[in-house]
Design a protein around this motif. Structure first.
Motif, PDB file in Angstrom:
ATOM      1  N   GLU A  94      11.530   5.807  -6.481  1.00 45.38           N
ATOM      2  CA  GLU A  94      11.363   7.205  -6.077  1.00 45.38           C
ATOM      3  C   GLU A  94      12.582   8.037  -6.466  1.00 45.38           C
ATOM      4  N   LEU A  95      13.756   7.442  -6.346  1.00 46.04           N
ATOM      5  CA  LEU A  95      14.967   8.132  -6.780  1.00 46.04           C
ATOM      6  C   LEU A  95      14.941   8.335  -8.296  1.00 46.04           C
ATOM      7  N   LEU A  96      14.520   7.315  -9.015  1.00 46.92           N
ATOM      8  CA  LEU A  96      14.436   7.423 -10.470  1.00 46.92           C
ATOM      9  C   LEU A  96      13.449   8.520 -10.871  1.00 46.92           C
ATOM     10  N   LYS A  97      12.344   8.618 -10.152  1.00 42.94           N
ATOM     11  CA  LYS A  97      11.358   9.650 -10.474  1.00 42.94           C
ATOM     12  C   LYS A  97      11.875  11.047 -10.152  1.00 42.94           C
ATOM     13  N   THR A  98      12.677  11.143  -9.115  1.00 40.90           N
ATOM     14  CA  THR A  98      13.255  12.452  -8.795  1.00 40.90           C
ATOM     15  C   THR A  98      14.189  12.898  -9.911  1.00 40.90           C
ATOM     16  N   TRP A  99      14.956  11.971 -10.453  1.00 41.93           N
ATOM     17  CA  TRP A  99      15.809  12.305 -11.595  1.00 41.93           C
ATOM     18  C   TRP A  99      14.962  12.688 -12.809  1.00 41.93           C
TER      19      TRP A  99
ATOM     20  N   GLN B 101      16.188  -5.660 -13.442  1.00 37.45           N
ATOM     21  CA  GLN B 101      17.476  -5.470 -12.789  1.00 37.45           C
ATOM     22  C   GLN B 101      17.674  -3.990 -12.519  1.00 37.45           C
ATOM     23  N   LYS B 102      18.757  -3.658 -11.860  1.00 36.33           N
ATOM     24  CA  LYS B 102      18.977  -2.272 -11.490  1.00 36.33           C
ATOM     25  C   LYS B 102      19.256  -1.412 -12.728  1.00 36.33           C
ATOM     26  N   VAL B 103      19.027  -0.113 -12.535  1.00 37.91           N
ATOM     27  CA  VAL B 103      19.099   0.840 -13.642  1.00 37.91           C
ATOM     28  C   VAL B 103      20.418   1.593 -13.599  1.00 37.91           C
ATOM     29  N   ARG B 104      21.046   1.709 -14.768  1.00 34.74           N
ATOM     30  CA  ARG B 104      22.318   2.416 -14.897  1.00 34.74           C
ATOM     31  C   ARG B 104      22.111   3.858 -15.360  1.00 34.74           C
ATOM     32  N   LEU B 105      21.102   4.075 -16.194  1.00 34.40           N
ATOM     33  CA  LEU B 105      20.843   5.403 -16.775  1.00 34.40           C
ATOM     34  C   LEU B 105      19.351   5.580 -16.964  1.00 34.40           C
ATOM     35  N   ILE B 106      18.893   6.823 -16.776  1.00 43.21           N
ATOM     36  CA  ILE B 106      17.498   7.140 -17.059  1.00 43.21           C
ATOM     37  C   ILE B 106      17.437   8.492 -17.757  1.00 43.21           C
ATOM     38  N   GLY B 107      16.465   8.635 -18.648  1.00 41.40           N
ATOM     39  CA  GLY B 107      16.346   9.900 -19.374  1.00 41.40           C
ATOM     40  C   GLY B 107      14.938  10.106 -19.880  1.00 41.40           C
ATOM     41  N   VAL B 108      14.647  11.350 -20.241  1.00 40.94           N
ATOM     42  CA  VAL B 108      13.329  11.694 -20.773  1.00 40.94           C
ATOM     43  C   VAL B 108      13.512  12.625 -21.961  1.00 40.94           C
ATOM     44  N   GLY B 109      12.636  12.472 -22.957  1.00 46.38           N
ATOM     45  CA  GLY B 109      12.724  13.311 -24.150  1.00 46.38           C
ATOM     46  C   GLY B 109      11.355  13.760 -24.605  1.00 46.38           C
ATOM     47  N   LEU B 110      11.346  14.829 -25.397  1.00 50.23           N
ATOM     48  CA  LEU B 110      10.110  15.369 -25.961  1.00 50.23           C
ATOM     49  C   LEU B 110      10.313  15.543 -27.458  1.00 50.23           C
ATOM     50  N   SER B 111       9.349  15.092 -28.265  1.00 52.12           N
ATOM     51  CA  SER B 111       9.472  15.184 -29.713  1.00 52.12           C
ATOM     52  C   SER B 111       8.090  15.378 -30.336  1.00 52.12           C
ATOM     53  N   HIS B 112       8.025  15.194 -31.667  1.00 53.33           N
ATOM     54  CA  HIS B 112       6.775  15.367 -32.408  1.00 53.33           C
ATOM     55  C   HIS B 112       6.248  16.776 -32.176  1.00 53.33           C
ATOM     56  N   TYR B 113       7.056  17.744 -32.614  1.00 53.85           N
ATOM     57  CA  TYR B 113       6.746  19.144 -32.340  1.00 53.85           C
ATOM     58  C   TYR B 113       5.533  19.637 -33.110  1.00 53.85           C
TER      59      TYR B 113
ATOM     60  N   VAL C 155      13.612  26.742  -6.518  1.00 53.32           N
ATOM     61  CA  VAL C 155      13.789  25.300  -6.689  1.00 53.32           C
ATOM     62  C   VAL C 155      12.535  24.577  -6.207  1.00 53.32           C
ATOM     63  N   ARG C 156      12.100  23.568  -6.940  1.00 52.14           N
ATOM     64  CA  ARG C 156      10.991  22.737  -6.492  1.00 52.14           C
ATOM     65  C   ARG C 156      11.405  21.996  -5.220  1.00 52.14           C
ATOM     66  N   GLY C 157      10.466  21.845  -4.308  1.00 53.03           N
ATOM     67  CA  GLY C 157      10.782  21.225  -3.033  1.00 53.03           C
ATOM     68  C   GLY C 157      11.421  19.865  -3.172  1.00 53.03           C
ATOM     69  N   ARG C 158      10.928  19.051  -4.096  1.00 52.73           N
ATOM     70  CA  ARG C 158      11.457  17.697  -4.260  1.00 52.73           C
ATOM     71  C   ARG C 158      12.901  17.707  -4.752  1.00 52.73           C
ATOM     72  N   LEU C 159      13.302  18.812  -5.402  1.00 57.62           N
ATOM     73  CA  LEU C 159      14.646  18.885  -5.970  1.00 57.62           C
ATOM     74  C   LEU C 159      15.601  19.714  -5.121  1.00 57.62           C
ATOM     75  N   PHE C 160      15.134  20.202  -3.989  1.00 56.17           N
ATOM     76  CA  PHE C 160      16.002  21.049  -3.164  1.00 56.17           C
ATOM     77  C   PHE C 160      17.200  20.249  -2.665  1.00 56.17           C
ATOM     78  N   GLY C 161      18.407  20.714  -3.062  1.00 50.77           N
ATOM     79  CA  GLY C 161      19.632  20.057  -2.659  1.00 50.77           C
ATOM     80  C   GLY C 161      19.918  18.762  -3.402  1.00 50.77           C
ATOM     81  N   PHE C 162      19.102  18.453  -4.423  1.00 50.41           N
ATOM     82  CA  PHE C 162      19.262  17.168  -5.131  1.00 50.41           C
ATOM     83  C   PHE C 162      20.077  17.351  -6.412  1.00 50.41           C
ATOM     84  N   GLY C 163      21.036  16.459  -6.633  1.00 51.68           N
ATOM     85  CA  GLY C 163      21.776  16.417  -7.884  1.00 51.68           C
ATOM     86  C   GLY C 163      22.365  17.748  -8.274  1.00 51.68           C
ATOM     87  N   LYS C 164      23.007  18.438  -7.324  1.00 46.72           N
ATOM     88  CA  LYS C 164      23.584  19.738  -7.637  1.00 46.72           C
ATOM     89  C   LYS C 164      24.667  19.604  -8.699  1.00 46.72           C
ATOM     90  N   ASP C 165      24.690  20.616  -9.633  1.00 44.57           N
ATOM     91  CA  ASP C 165      25.702  20.620 -10.696  1.00 44.57           C
ATOM     92  C   ASP C 165      27.041  21.023 -10.109  1.00 44.57           C
TER      93      ASP C 165
END
Length: 385
Positions: A251-256, A321-333, A375-385
């Motif tokens: 769930e934390l990974l999905k929030t990211w 095993q546990k995750v160190r980094l997660i990311g998402v990308g968009l391509s094939h424009y 802000v989306r509710g799920r992201l409220f207060g999450f991962g502030k810059d």
């Protein structure tokens, strides 16, 4: 000409925060990440970009570590590019902090290249209160090398009749495209300078290194046929985060992933782009990296679609095993205008259209009142810059 902003990210942080001026500033890093940029004060201690943050802290324990603000860097970058376009219509932005400019035929307006370069540096300083270094040379790769000669706030002009002598003593590792591994192979051959490359014939380089060898042989002679290309469409957009602590909390990974999908989607909508392939990137605790991609039936820039696809890919992936980094990308424009789905197509199509309209409205609110205005509710207060 190659225009390169000086210690750009760190300089922006010092510009916006007077308390950081004159101090060793490191952008990025965190507890476990890598250095994104370092001020010249930090570089005196041996800190460089891409260095593990732990090593940077050991080199300079009193360095100030700050989190990067890419939106701010892009804002100032756009102002710099606007300045460059005042000098030539042929400007190619190579990255957020550097660009090539074709000065051919500009002498009547701005004087000879050296004078024009001085005027560019002054105009950039006046526009954004930051310095840049400029390299002037007959071809692109030499201009890039030249911009680094007198950094920071420097200028170096390489005249055509000086190219051979310049290359004769230029360390081969300074040639763009010659990485550490390639440089090591060249060292084993006794090739330490660009001039040394010419001790061997072109056939030798082609046989030994293929296309890379031919490119090296050409550059050792000062040959670079590339022209300044004013616009090159991006091939992909991505966002990723390295965690302070490894986690297997899905769930934390999905929030990211949602936070990253928002960043990617908003940038795509701002540029009027849409892509068909969503890619999930996962780096595990042992640094093993796995990617999974899915190509959609139609191009999208929707945060919701990007997130839903990435989340589905994560659901299908085992976490050994546990995750160190997660990311998402968009391509094939997509190329050219896209046909909008009509309400009669399907309920799903209607929901997608409504969702994208909602996201555009959210973009407009944020553009006017700031990114925290809505802000989306799920992201409220999450991962502030």
């Amino acid at each position: 000409m190659h225009i390169d902003m000086d210690a750009f990210f760190a300089s922006v942080e010092q510009l916006d925060n007077a308390a950081l001026r004159g101090r060793p500033v490191v952008v990025g890093g965190g507890k476990r990440g890598v250095v994104a940029a370092a001020s010249y004060e930090a570089r005196r201690y041996g800190i460089r970009s891409a260095m593990p943050s732990g090593q940077a802290r050991r080199l300079c324990p009193h360095a100030v570590f700050v989190k990067g603000r890419m939106h701010r860097y892009k804002e100032i970058s756009a102002q710099v590019m606007q300045v460059l376009h005042e000098f030539s219509p042929l400007v190619e932005q190579a990255s957020v902090d550097e660009a090539y400019l074709d000065a051919t035929g500009s002498a009547r307006l701005f004087g000879p290249p050296e004078e024009m370069a001085r005027r560019i540096r002054a105009a950039v300083r006046e526009a954004v209160s930051l310095t840049c270094s400029v390299g002037v040379a007959p071809v692109k790769f030499l201009a890039k090398i030249a911009s680094d000669v007198n950094k920071p706030d420097g200028l170096f002009v390489l005249q055509p009749d000086e190219v051979a002598g310049f290359l004769a003593v230029l360390p081969v590792g300074d040639i763009p495209g010659v990485g550490r591994h390639f440089a090591g192979q060249l060292q084993a051959l006794g090739v330490r300078t660009a001039g040394d490359v010419l001790r061997y014939p072109e056939t030798f380089w082609q046989r030994r290194f293929g296309k890379g060898g031919l490119g090296l042989f050409a550059r050792a002679q000062g040959i670079d046929p590339r022209v300044v290309e004013p616009y090159t469409q991006a091939k992909s957009e991505s966002a990723e985060n390295t965690f302070e602590e490894d986690t297997d909390d899905r769930e934390l990974l999905k929030t990211w992933l949602l936070k990253q999908a928002e960043r990617v989607g908003r940038n795509q909508r701002r540029m009027g782009l849409s892509g068909r392939t969503v890619t999930l990137k996962v780096k595990f605790a042992d640094f093993r990296t796995v990617t999974r991609s899915r190509t959609l039936a139609a191009p999208t820039s929707s945060t919701r679609v990007i997130y839903d696809t990435a989340a589905a890919l994560l659901d299908e992936m085992g976490l050994p095993q546990k995750v160190r980094l997660i990311g998402v990308g968009l391509s094939h424009y997509a190329e050219g205008p896209q046909q909008l789905a009509l309400p009669l197509c399907s309920p799903a199509a209607v929901r997608d259209e409504k969702s994208e309209q909602l996201e555009k409205t959210m973009d407009a609110v944020r553009d006017r009142f700031g990114s925290a205005a809505i802000v989306r509710g799920r992201l409220f207060g999450f991962g502030k810059d």
